[in-house]
Design a protein around this motif. Structure first.
Motif, mmCIF file in Angstrom:
data_model
loop_
_atom_site.group_PDB
_atom_site.id
_atom_site.type_symbol
_atom_site.label_atom_id
_atom_site.label_comp_id
_atom_site.label_asym_id
_atom_site.label_seq_id
_atom_site.Cartn_x
_atom_site.Cartn_y
_atom_site.Cartn_z
ATOM 1 N N SER A 77 -6.949 1.953 4.407
ATOM 2 C CA SER A 77 -6.513 0.854 3.546
ATOM 3 C C SER A 77 -7.485 0.637 2.392
ATOM 4 N N MET A 128 0.936 4.100 -2.931
ATOM 5 C CA MET A 128 0.483 5.464 -2.692
ATOM 6 C C MET A 128 1.625 6.470 -2.626
ATOM 7 N N ARG A 138 -6.427 5.747 -7.421
ATOM 8 C CA ARG A 138 -6.942 7.092 -7.166
ATOM 9 C C ARG A 138 -7.811 7.609 -8.309
ATOM 10 N N MET A 185 -6.526 11.118 4.484
ATOM 11 C CA MET A 185 -6.083 10.678 3.161
ATOM 12 C C MET A 185 -6.949 11.270 2.068
ATOM 13 N N ALA A 221 -6.401 2.941 -0.223
ATOM 14 C CA ALA A 221 -5.125 2.535 -0.814
ATOM 15 C C ALA A 221 -5.287 1.359 -1.763
ATOM 16 N N MET A 237 0.838 -1.212 0.000
ATOM 17 C CA MET A 237 0.000 0.000 0.000
ATOM 18 C C MET A 237 0.866 1.252 0.000
ATOM 19 N N THR A 238 1.889 1.238 0.853
ATOM 20 C CA THR A 238 2.776 2.393 0.948
ATOM 21 C C THR A 238 3.437 2.672 -0.386
ATOM 22 N N LEU A 268 1.276 9.871 4.036
ATOM 23 C CA LEU A 268 1.747 8.510 3.804
ATOM 24 C C LEU A 268 2.145 7.828 5.109
#
Length: 556
Positions: free
Chosen positions: A135, A32, A142, A162, A138, A28-29, A41
């Motif tokens: 999450s 994104m 987007r 977010m 994520a 996920m990190t 983040l």
């Protein structure tokens, strides 16, 4: 709920689920990383922290050792943490219950082999859920998300943070939405008004297409001025600080217009443990924050728990927690807790010398005197422990301040001179105590309003008296992060405001439009009001008059 005869296989299942969940979060990190600023983040760093043994892990393993299966052990521990978080008064910390729920859902999916389920997402989707999580956002590209509707949540939730960082309109806390009937239905989400339009007609669609275009232009304008310092139209400088508590603010610290941390909530470190953190653990945590903000002040609030904000390993049962054993009252009664925290802060501050210590829930001068005595004692102990007499000067003494949130302090301000170096108004609790309203009680929460003329009159009294006695005073409650509230506070004479990161650009922009004399006149007008709605009308009228309507609604 299920018990088992063998614990080792269950522990292996749990550890495997933890590793798989860590891998999910890393993915996920990475996904994104090119869409979110580092401060947003860092939400996923919080998730990784929750997985640590010192947070949820050890307690889950303890329950497995008691004979529970991995799923039941996880359920027992998670439900306890969620219950503790949800009953807390501080909205920032209360919203961490959502993180625990979200993380536990992922762990459960791996424990039950239900992870990695494919989702069919349309090209232009509005996410509608009982509770949207970070999450969830994520997991969906987007470019496919055009809006969010969540039945539960608040502006402090990580999903809301977010959404703002990604520029996604969101309406949170809606009711009576027929969720099962909305598949393939046209929907408009108005994040400004908090309205959701289902099956809008062509006229409404045309109007919102126009507003969307204007709103994007306004967001671009805010970003263009992001690096500028805050000041009024007449050039009066306003220092912008941030409220925090996670320990992941490195990227924010690099922004020159952010001049420090005005409220660092240390209790989060204590709450995600099954025991009190050691002096060494606290020192390392504080040192990272102070190092990130080297050269800028960091105001750390001492442990503010008790009553409504309980630690899972230090329960307190009271009939009236809001008037009970909390904040400085608790830590002075347990000076060993206070001394360990202060020693850790002082040690962490040796290299940077940017620490300010703030005492919460102070109600009389005696508490300040006793806390100051203990701080001096901790300072002497650190000097003796770390350096010989010739090098004692290398241990700086931090500045000491108080949060003004208990009404009794308003009438003792003249006695503060010489006892503290600064103070900061916590408008959330001050409002609650002045109006005798529990804002978490649905039956009376509508009476809670920081725009109440009584609250504003009290804040003005504090501004005038602290200026008279020469003690710097800032505001770190939610009112400071509200553009209209920031206008009123600036008009009262405050020149240091502290707020959540996502509010900084909007507050800076509206202050830039306002002349200080206009704001002073606005304060005079609202202090003659008798109801909060009268105050808001005058504030909004001023916002329109100075050409800052973009703060109130979409469009120009």
């Amino acid at each position: 709920m299920k018990k088992v005869s063998e614990s080792e296989p269950e522990k292996a299942r749990y550890f495997n689920a933890v590793e798989n969940t860590r891998a999910d979060i890393i993915q996920m990190t990475q996904r994104m990383s090119d869409q979110l600023p580092k401060d947003a983040l860092a939400i996923f760093d919080v998730y990784q922290q929750l997985l640590d043994a010192a947070s949820l892990g050890n307690e889950v393993v303890d329950k497995i050792n008691q004979g529970w299966c991995a799923v039941s052990a996880l359920k027992i521990v998670v439900e306890k943490y969620i219950a503790e978080f949800e009953k807390m008064d501080d909205p920032y910390i209360r919203e961490r219950a959502v993180d625990v729920k979200d993380l536990s859902r992922r762990l459960l999916e791996h424990l039950t082999a239900k992870a990695n389920r494919a989702l069919a997402i349309p090209t232009s989707a509005i996410i509608i859920a009982e509770e949207v999580t970070a999450s969830m956002l994520a997991e969906i590209p987007r470019e496919q998300i055009t809006g969010i509707v969540s039945f539960k949540g608040a502006e402090n939730s990580h999903a809301a943070i977010m959404a703002r960082a990604l520029g996604i309109p969101a309406v949170i806390g809606v009711r009576d939405v027929p969720i099962l009937q909305l598949d393939d239905v046209d929907i408009i989400v108005d994040g400004y008004s908090g309205k959701v339009f289902i099956c809008p007609n062509e006229a409404i669609l045309d109007e919102y297409r126009k507003l969307e275009s204007e709103d994007k232009a306004f967001a671009d304008l805010l970003k263009q001025e992001a690096d500028e310092y805050a000041q009024t139209a007449c050039g009066r400088r306003i220092s912008m600080y941030i409220n925090s508590g996670m320990g992941f603010e490195g990227d924010i610290a690099e922004q020159q217009h952010i001049e420090g941390i005005g409220l660092y909530r240390t209790e989060y470190l204590f709450m995600m443990r099954q025991r009190f953190p050691s002096e060494q653990e606290q020192q390392a945590f504080y040192q990272e924050v102070l190092g990130d903000f080297d050269g800028k002040p960091v105001i750390m609030r001492t442990l503010d728990v008790g009553g409504d904000k309980q630690l899972p390993y230090f329960p307190i049962i009271e009939e009236n927690p809001f008037l009970g054993w909390r904040g400085i009252r608790l830590t002075l009664d347990h000076s060993e807790i206070f001394l360990v925290q202060i020693r850790a802060m002082i040690k962490a501050n040796i290299l940077t010398n940017n620490l300010h210590i703030m005492l919460p829930m102070v109600s009389d001068i005696g508490e300040i005197e006793e806390a100051s005595r203990l701080i001096k004692q901790a300072h002497r102990e650190v000097e003796k422990e770390m350096f010989d007499a010739d090098n004692a000067a290398r241990v700086p003494m931090p500045k000491i301040g108080v949060m003004i949130e208990v009404p009794s302090m308003i009438f003792q301000l003249d006695k503060l001179k010489g006892k503290i170096d600064f103070c900061s108004i916590g408008t959330n609790d001050l409002t609650q105590y002045l109006l005798a309203v529990d804002r978490n009680n649905d039956k009376v929460s509508g009476l809670y309003d920081a725009y109440h003329p009584t609250v504003l009159t009290a804040i003005k009294m504090i501004a005038d008296e602290t200026k008279k006695i020469g003690i710097p005073c800032s505001v770190c409650g939610e009112l400071a992060g509200d553009p209209g509230g920031a206008m009123l506070l600036t008009g009262m004479g405050f020149d240091q405001l502290s707020m959540n990161t996502q509010n900084v650009l909007r507050v800076k922009w509206v202050l830039k439009k306002a002349d200080h004399l206009v704001l002073q006149k606005l304060v005079e007008d609202v202090l003659d009001c008798t109801r909060p709605d009268q105050v808001k009308f005058r504030v909004n009228r001023t916002i329109l008059n100075i050409g800052a309507a973009g703060i109130l609604r979409a469009g120009n």
